[in-house]
Design a protein around this motif. Sequence first.
Motif, PDB file in Angstrom:
ATOM      1  N   GLY A 107       4.254   1.899   1.691  1.00  0.00           N
ATOM      2  CA  GLY A 107       4.803   0.720   2.188  1.00  0.00           C
ATOM      3  C   GLY A 107       5.823   0.493   1.408  1.00  0.00           C
ATOM      4  O   GLY A 107       6.398   1.053   0.481  1.00  0.00           O
ATOM      5  N   GLU A 108       6.775  -0.446   2.096  1.00  0.00           N
ATOM      6  CA  GLU A 108       8.192  -0.797   1.188  1.00  0.00           C
ATOM      7  C   GLU A 108       8.129  -1.192   0.229  1.00  0.00           C
ATOM      8  O   GLU A 108       9.194  -0.872  -0.647  1.00  0.00           O
ATOM      9  CB  GLU A 108       8.766  -1.752   2.193  1.00  0.00           C
ATOM     10  N   LEU A 109       7.012  -1.808  -0.500  1.00  0.00           N
ATOM     11  CA  LEU A 109       7.086  -2.156  -1.627  1.00  0.00           C
ATOM     12  C   LEU A 109       6.142  -1.454  -2.815  1.00  0.00           C
ATOM     13  O   LEU A 109       5.907  -1.810  -3.872  1.00  0.00           O
ATOM     14  CB  LEU A 109       6.674  -3.781  -1.744  1.00  0.00           C
ATOM     15  N   HIS A 110       5.568  -0.542  -2.199  1.00  0.00           N
ATOM     16  CA  HIS A 110       4.588   0.368  -3.129  1.00  0.00           C
ATOM     17  C   HIS A 110       5.320   1.025  -4.166  1.00  0.00           C
ATOM     18  O   HIS A 110       6.362   1.576  -4.331  1.00  0.00           O
ATOM     19  CB  HIS A 110       4.008   1.654  -2.208  1.00  0.00           C
ATOM     20  N   GLY A 111       4.840   0.729  -5.297  1.00  0.00           N
ATOM     21  CA  GLY A 111       5.042   1.336  -6.751  1.00  0.00           C
ATOM     22  C   GLY A 111       6.038   0.336  -7.491  1.00  0.00           C
ATOM     23  O   GLY A 111       6.404   0.847  -8.574  1.00  0.00           O
ATOM     24  N   LYS A 112       6.576  -0.519  -6.820  1.00  0.00           N
ATOM     25  CA  LYS A 112       7.655  -1.644  -7.511  1.00  0.00           C
ATOM     26  C   LYS A 112       6.796  -2.706  -8.282  1.00  0.00           C
ATOM     27  O   LYS A 112       5.817  -3.002  -7.748  1.00  0.00           O
ATOM     28  CB  LYS A 112       8.401  -1.966  -6.288  1.00  0.00           C
ATOM     29  N   THR A 113       7.750  -3.271  -9.076  1.00  0.00           N
ATOM     30  CA  THR A 113       7.240  -4.435  -9.722  1.00  0.00           C
ATOM     31  C   THR A 113       7.250  -5.529  -8.855  1.00  0.00           C
ATOM     32  O   THR A 113       8.577  -5.878  -8.755  1.00  0.00           O
ATOM     33  CB  THR A 113       7.908  -4.505 -11.165  1.00  0.00           C
ATOM     34  N   VAL A 114       6.387  -6.292  -8.550  1.00  0.00           N
ATOM     35  CA  VAL A 114       6.548  -7.388  -7.446  1.00  0.00           C
ATOM     36  C   VAL A 114       5.784  -8.565  -7.794  1.00  0.00           C
ATOM     37  O   VAL A 114       4.737  -8.335  -8.512  1.00  0.00           O
ATOM     38  CB  VAL A 114       5.747  -6.890  -6.052  1.00  0.00           C
ATOM     39  N   TYR A 115       6.254  -9.736  -7.749  1.00  0.00           N
ATOM     40  CA  TYR A 115       5.837 -11.065  -8.105  1.00  0.00           C
ATOM     41  C   TYR A 115       5.435 -11.764  -6.456  1.00  0.00           C
ATOM     42  O   TYR A 115       6.476 -12.015  -5.701  1.00  0.00           O
ATOM     43  CB  TYR A 115       6.868 -11.844  -8.849  1.00  0.00           C
ATOM     44  N   LEU A 116       4.123 -12.044  -6.406  1.00  0.00           N
ATOM     45  CA  LEU A 116       3.599 -12.714  -5.128  1.00  0.00           C
ATOM     46  C   LEU A 116       3.451 -14.288  -5.295  1.00  0.00           C
ATOM     47  O   LEU A 116       2.813 -14.368  -6.495  1.00  0.00           O
ATOM     48  CB  LEU A 116       2.557 -12.044  -4.677  1.00  0.00           C
ATOM     49  N   PHE A 117       3.846 -14.846  -4.318  1.00  0.00           N
ATOM     50  CA  PHE A 117       3.421 -16.381  -4.208  1.00  0.00           C
ATOM     51  C   PHE A 117       3.073 -16.754  -2.961  1.00  0.00           C
ATOM     52  O   PHE A 117       3.823 -16.198  -1.830  1.00  0.00           O
ATOM     53  CB  PHE A 117       3.950 -17.238  -4.956  1.00  0.00           C
ATOM     54  N   GLY A 118       2.356 -17.797  -2.389  1.00  0.00           N
ATOM     55  CA  GLY A 118       2.162 -18.308  -0.779  1.00  0.00           C
ATOM     56  C   GLY A 118       2.760 -19.604  -0.688  1.00  0.00           C
ATOM     57  O   GLY A 118       2.905 -20.398  -1.880  1.00  0.00           O
ATOM     58  N   SER A 119       3.181 -19.842   0.332  1.00  0.00           N
ATOM     59  CA  SER A 119       3.628 -20.995   0.654  1.00  0.00           C
ATOM     60  C   SER A 119       3.348 -21.415   2.260  1.00  0.00           C
ATOM     61  O   SER A 119       2.693 -20.462   2.925  1.00  0.00           O
ATOM     62  CB  SER A 119       5.055 -21.139   0.479  1.00  0.00           C
ATOM     63  N   THR A 120       3.966 -22.444   2.625  1.00  0.00           N
ATOM     64  CA  THR A 120       3.845 -22.582   4.168  1.00  0.00           C
ATOM     65  C   THR A 120       5.072 -22.791   4.739  1.00  0.00           C
ATOM     66  O   THR A 120       5.877 -23.330   3.995  1.00  0.00           O
ATOM     67  CB  THR A 120       2.983 -23.840   4.493  1.00  0.00           C
ATOM     68  N   GLU A 121       5.526 -22.543   6.188  1.00  0.00           N
ATOM     69  CA  GLU A 121       6.592 -22.723   6.602  1.00  0.00           C
ATOM     70  C   GLU A 121       6.267 -23.587   7.923  1.00  0.00           C
ATOM     71  O   GLU A 121       5.771 -23.201   8.689  1.00  0.00           O
ATOM     72  CB  GLU A 121       7.230 -21.516   7.043  1.00  0.00           C
ATOM     73  N   PRO A 122       6.793 -24.824   7.788  1.00  0.00           N
ATOM     74  CA  PRO A 122       6.673 -25.736   9.145  1.00  0.00           C
ATOM     75  C   PRO A 122       7.362 -25.194  10.259  1.00  0.00           C
ATOM     76  O   PRO A 122       8.713 -24.673  10.232  1.00  0.00           O
ATOM     77  CB  PRO A 122       7.241 -27.013   8.502  1.00  0.00           C
ATOM     78  N   GLN A 123       6.768 -25.095  11.553  1.00  0.00           N
ATOM     79  CA  GLN A 123       7.403 -24.824  12.648  1.00  0.00           C
ATOM     80  C   GLN A 123       6.907 -25.794  13.831  1.00  0.00           C
ATOM     81  O   GLN A 123       5.837 -26.190  13.863  1.00  0.00           O
ATOM     82  CB  GLN A 123       6.760 -23.319  12.958  1.00  0.00           C
ATOM     83  N   LEU A 124       7.977 -26.012  14.716  1.00  0.00           N
ATOM     84  CA  LEU A 124       7.719 -27.026  15.796  1.00  0.00           C
ATOM     85  C   LEU A 124       7.243 -26.085  16.945  1.00  0.00           C
ATOM     86  O   LEU A 124       8.012 -25.311  17.249  1.00  0.00           O
ATOM     87  CB  LEU A 124       9.163 -27.701  16.184  1.00  0.00           C
ATOM     88  N   LEU A 125       6.168 -26.202  17.202  1.00  0.00           N
ATOM     89  CA  LEU A 125       5.360 -25.380  18.341  1.00  0.00           C
ATOM     90  C   LEU A 125       4.826 -26.210  19.431  1.00  0.00           C
ATOM     91  O   LEU A 125       4.571 -27.313  19.275  1.00  0.00           O
ATOM     92  CB  LEU A 125       4.147 -24.476  17.727  1.00  0.00           C
ATOM     93  N   ASP A 126       4.879 -25.582  20.708  1.00  0.00           N
ATOM     94  CA  ASP A 126       4.143 -25.921  21.687  1.00  0.00           C
ATOM     95  C   ASP A 126       2.587 -25.840  21.722  1.00  0.00           C
ATOM     96  O   ASP A 126       2.235 -24.758  21.814  1.00  0.00           O
ATOM     97  CB  ASP A 126       4.761 -25.401  23.053  1.00  0.00           C
ATOM     98  N   VAL A 127       1.919 -26.902  21.457  1.00  0.00           N
ATOM     99  CA  VAL A 127       0.302 -26.961  21.451  1.00  0.00           C
ATOM    100  C   VAL A 127      -0.247 -27.529  22.575  1.00  0.00           C
ATOM    101  O   VAL A 127      -0.238 -28.998  22.543  1.00  0.00           O
ATOM    102  CB  VAL A 127      -0.251 -27.363  20.101  1.00  0.00           C
TER     103      VAL A 127
ATOM    104  N   GLU B 176       0.846  -1.248  -0.047  1.00  0.00           N
ATOM    105  CA  GLU B 176      -0.053  -0.155   0.071  1.00  0.00           C
ATOM    106  C   GLU B 176       0.962   1.165   0.123  1.00  0.00           C
ATOM    107  O   GLU B 176       2.009   1.130   0.336  1.00  0.00           O
ATOM    108  CB  GLU B 176      -1.027   0.110   1.239  1.00  0.00           C
ATOM    109  N   GLU B 177       0.175   2.319  -0.358  1.00  0.00           N
ATOM    110  CA  GLU B 177       0.945   3.767  -0.461  1.00  0.00           C
ATOM    111  C   GLU B 177       1.682   3.848   0.957  1.00  0.00           C
ATOM    112  O   GLU B 177       1.001   3.577   1.937  1.00  0.00           O
ATOM    113  CB  GLU B 177       0.059   4.858  -0.524  1.00  0.00           C
TER     114      GLU B 177
END
Length: 109
Positions: A16-36, A13-14
């Motif tokens: 923001g660090e990437l505002h006005g730049k050409t940006v390529y986005l993709f999603g993923s997941t990051e496995p984390q070992l957590l105490d649940v 957004e205006e």
Amino acid sequence: MIVVVIGEHKALEEGGELHGKTVYLFGSTEPQLLDVNGESKIVLIPIVVAVDCPFPPSDKIGINSVQRENEEIVPMKAMKMAWVPYVPLEDRLSRIDSLKPKIFTLGCT
């Protein structure tokens, strides 16, 4: 080329660090070992990766898993994937070529 894992949802957004730049986005997941509830569990945390670059990242995808002996590299088209321009909701009735998009997402059909 700069790859950034977006930690703040307003990076594009205006002001923001990437505002006005050409940006390529993709999603993923990051496995984390957590105490649940007192038990250690692997939790998949969703992430968004932004590639700040004036030209598209590679059009090749590497496929690998524990069942495969070797990694296979294939064109994104073979996986029905492509870099697709992001069009804000308010502009979706406009012609895409007149918008000159600067944000692209990894699309799959």
